[in-house]
Design an enzyme around this catalytic site. Structure first.
Site, PDB file in Angstrom:
ATOM      1  N   ASP A  85       0.791  -1.240   0.000  1.00  0.00           N
ATOM      2  CA  ASP A  85       0.000   0.000   0.000  1.00  0.00           C
ATOM      3  C   ASP A  85       0.823   1.288   0.000  1.00  0.00           C
ATOM      4  O   ASP A  85       0.500   2.248   0.737  1.00  0.00           O
ATOM      5  CB  ASP A  85      -0.947   0.010   1.193  1.00  0.00           C
ATOM      6  N   ASP A 130      -4.842  -0.891  -1.580  1.00  0.00           N
ATOM      7  CA  ASP A 130      -6.248  -0.709  -1.251  1.00  0.00           C
ATOM      8  C   ASP A 130      -6.963  -0.243  -2.514  1.00  0.00           C
ATOM      9  O   ASP A 130      -6.445   0.625  -3.243  1.00  0.00           O
ATOM     10  CB  ASP A 130      -6.403   0.350  -0.153  1.00  0.00           C
ATOM     11  N   HIS A 132     -10.737   0.567  -2.904  1.00  0.00           N
ATOM     12  CA  HIS A 132     -12.063   0.595  -2.300  1.00  0.00           C
ATOM     13  C   HIS A 132     -13.123   1.181  -3.225  1.00  0.00           C
ATOM     14  O   HIS A 132     -12.867   2.184  -3.916  1.00  0.00           O
ATOM     15  CB  HIS A 132     -12.040   1.445  -1.026  1.00  0.00           C
ATOM     16  N   HIS A 181     -10.508   6.962   1.425  1.00  0.00           N
ATOM     17  CA  HIS A 181      -9.163   6.842   0.873  1.00  0.00           C
ATOM     18  C   HIS A 181      -9.110   5.745  -0.186  1.00  0.00           C
ATOM     19  O   HIS A 181      -9.910   4.809  -0.170  1.00  0.00           O
ATOM     20  CB  HIS A 181      -8.146   6.535   1.985  1.00  0.00           C
ATOM     21  N   LYS A 206      -7.050  -5.077  -2.892  1.00  0.00           N
ATOM     22  CA  LYS A 206      -7.790  -5.568  -1.736  1.00  0.00           C
ATOM     23  C   LYS A 206      -8.786  -4.513  -1.265  1.00  0.00           C
ATOM     24  O   LYS A 206      -8.694  -3.344  -1.645  1.00  0.00           O
ATOM     25  CB  LYS A 206      -6.837  -5.951  -0.607  1.00  0.00           C
ATOM     26  N   CYS A 251      -1.960  -2.626   7.764  1.00  0.00           N
ATOM     27  CA  CYS A 251      -1.903  -3.525   6.610  1.00  0.00           C
ATOM     28  C   CYS A 251      -0.586  -4.290   6.497  1.00  0.00           C
ATOM     29  O   CYS A 251      -0.575  -5.453   6.085  1.00  0.00           O
ATOM     30  CB  CYS A 251      -2.180  -2.735   5.337  1.00  0.00           C
TER      31      CYS A 251
END
Length: 343
Positions: A85, A130, A132, A181, A206, A251
Site C-alpha cells: 500500500d 487498497d 475501495h 481513501h 484488496k 496492513c
C-alpha cells in the site's frame, strides 16, 4: 547429503543424537561475522519437529527429509518482497500517515524500498493496493449508510476518525473508521510516483468488497475471501516473504501475520515501514516476534535472501513447515486407506 550426515555423525553409529544435531545447528545458523545464538528451546524444538520417530535421534531416512525439505529452505530460500500500500493517499492524500498520531512520514519508505528493488535478488516482487469502492464500510463519511449494532460503544452520530464501531451486518462487524481513501481509479489509489515498479511484478488489490475491510494482502478482515497472493507465491515455490510499506500496525503487520499462517518464513523490514500509532506499532512487533517472524532493517535483507545470514527463528519456521507437511500427508494417506477399506 551423505557427506553432511557423516560429518556430524561423530560417533559413527548411523544416527545424529541431540549433541550431534546441536552441532549441525550451530554451524547452520550463522552470518558473515560468526554464528547466531541458538537458544536451548529453539534447538530442542527444531529437533523434535524433525525427529519423525520421536526417539531422540535423527536417522538417515529422517535426515533425507531434513536435507530435501528443511535444509533446502534454509540454504536455498526463494524470496518474495511484498510492498504493501505505498499509495498516494497514505503519503500525501486523505489518509496521509503523517497526520496520524505517530506522526511518521510515508515518504521515508520509498528510497529504502527502491534500494531493495535495485540491490536484492528477490525471486518475485508483489505490490498490494487498497482498492475501495466509494461506499466502503471503513469510510467515516459512510457511517450513516449502515446500521450500528446495539453493543457498539460508539454510536454512529458520535463516531470520529480512528474510533471503532460495531455494525449490525450480517455479519456483525467491528470496524475502525478511516477517512475516505484509495477509491478505485482515483489519484489517491495509485502507487506513489516515486516508487519503483518493476516489470513482471504481481499486483494485488484488496478491500474491493464495500461491506468488509481488508488490511492483509492475503485475506479480508473476517477471512471470508482471499486474494490470489498465496496461489501466486506457491506457484513460484516461494519459501520466504519479506514485508514492508504502509501502514506498519495495520496492513503491513496484518499481511505478515497471514504470511506466517500460510507457512512462509516471514521477515518484516522495519525501516521500510511506517505506521499510524506508536503503541500499536510496538504491539504489532511483539505479536509478530511471538508468532515466529523476524524483524530486521533493510541493510540485513540482501544477506538473508542470499542465505549468508541464516536465522534460527526462520530455521524453526522451516522445521514447522516440514512437520505440518508430514502431518498432512499422513492424514491424506489415512483418508485413502479408510476409503479403500470402506469399499
Amino acid at each position: 547429503m551423505k557427506t553432511c550426515f557423516d560429518v556430524f555423525d561423530a560417533d559413527r553409529d548411523g544416527f545424529l543424537n541431540e549433541t550431534e544435531f546441536t552441532e549441525l545447528q550451530h554451524h547452520l545458523f550463522r552470518h558473515r561475522d560468526g554464528f547466531h545464538a541458538v537458544s536451548d528451546k529453539q534447538r530442542i524444538d527444531i529437533m523434535k519437529l524433525l525427529d519423525e520417530k520421536q526417539d531422540g535421534k535423527i536417522d538417515r531416512e529422517e535426515f533425507q527429509t531434513c536435507w530435501l525439505h528443511w535444509l533446502r529452505q534454509i540454504l536455498e530460500p526463494k524470496s518474495a518482497l511484498v510492498i504493501v500500500d505505498v499509495q498516494n493517499d497514505f503519503i500525501s492524500g486523505t489518509m496521509s500517515i503523517s497526520n496520524c498520531p505517530a506522526k511518521q512520514d510515508g515518504n521515508d519508505v520509498i528510497p529504502i524500498i527502491n534500494r531493495l528493488l535495485e540491490n536484492v535478488n528477490f525471486e518475485c516482487v508483489v505490490y498490494s493496493a487498497d482498492w475501495h469502492p466509494a461506499n466502503h464500510i471503513s469510510f467515516i463519511e459512510n457511517i450513516k449508510q449502515r446500521e450500528i449494532h446495539h453493543t457498539s460503544k460508539v454510536t454512529g452520530g458520535a463516531a470520529k476518525i480512528y474510533d471503532t464501531v460495531i455494525f449490525s451486518g450480517p455479519p456483525i462487524m467491528d470496524q475502525k473508521m478511516w477517512p475516505c481513501h484509495c477509491v478505485q481509479d482515483s489519484w489517491g489509489a495509485r502507487y506513489h510516483p516515486d516508487l519503483k515498479v518493476v516489470d513482471r511484478a504481481i499486483h494485488i488489490t484488496k478491500g474491493t468488497n464495500p461491506d468488509i475491510d481488508s488490511y492483509s494482502a492475503f485475506w479480508d478482515n473476517k477471512k471470508l475471501s482471499q486474494t490470489n497472493l498465496v496461489c501466486e507465491l506457491t506457484q513460484k515455490a516461494i519459501t520466504d516473504v519479506y514485508v514492508c510499506g504502509l501502514a506498519y500496525d495495520v496492513c503491513v503487520g496484518s499481511t505478515a501475520v497471514h504470511s506466517i499462517e500460510h507457512g512462509f518464513r516471514t521477515v518484516l523490514i522495519d525501516d521500510a515501514s511506517r505506521g499510524v500509532e506508536l503503541a500499536d506499532i510496538n504491539a504489532m512487533k511483539q505479536k509478530l516476534i511471538k508468532t515466529g517472524a523476524v524483524i530486521v532493517d533493510s541493510d540485513r535483507v540482501a544477506d538473508m535472501v542470499d542465505a549468508t545470514d541464516r536465522r534460527p527463528e526462520l530455521g524453526y519456521q522451516a522445521a514447522l513447515n516440514v512437520a505440518m507437511a508430514r502431518k498432512l500427508v499422513k492424514e491424506e494417506e489415512s483418508k485413502k486407506q479408510a476409503s479403500s477399506n470402506g469399499k
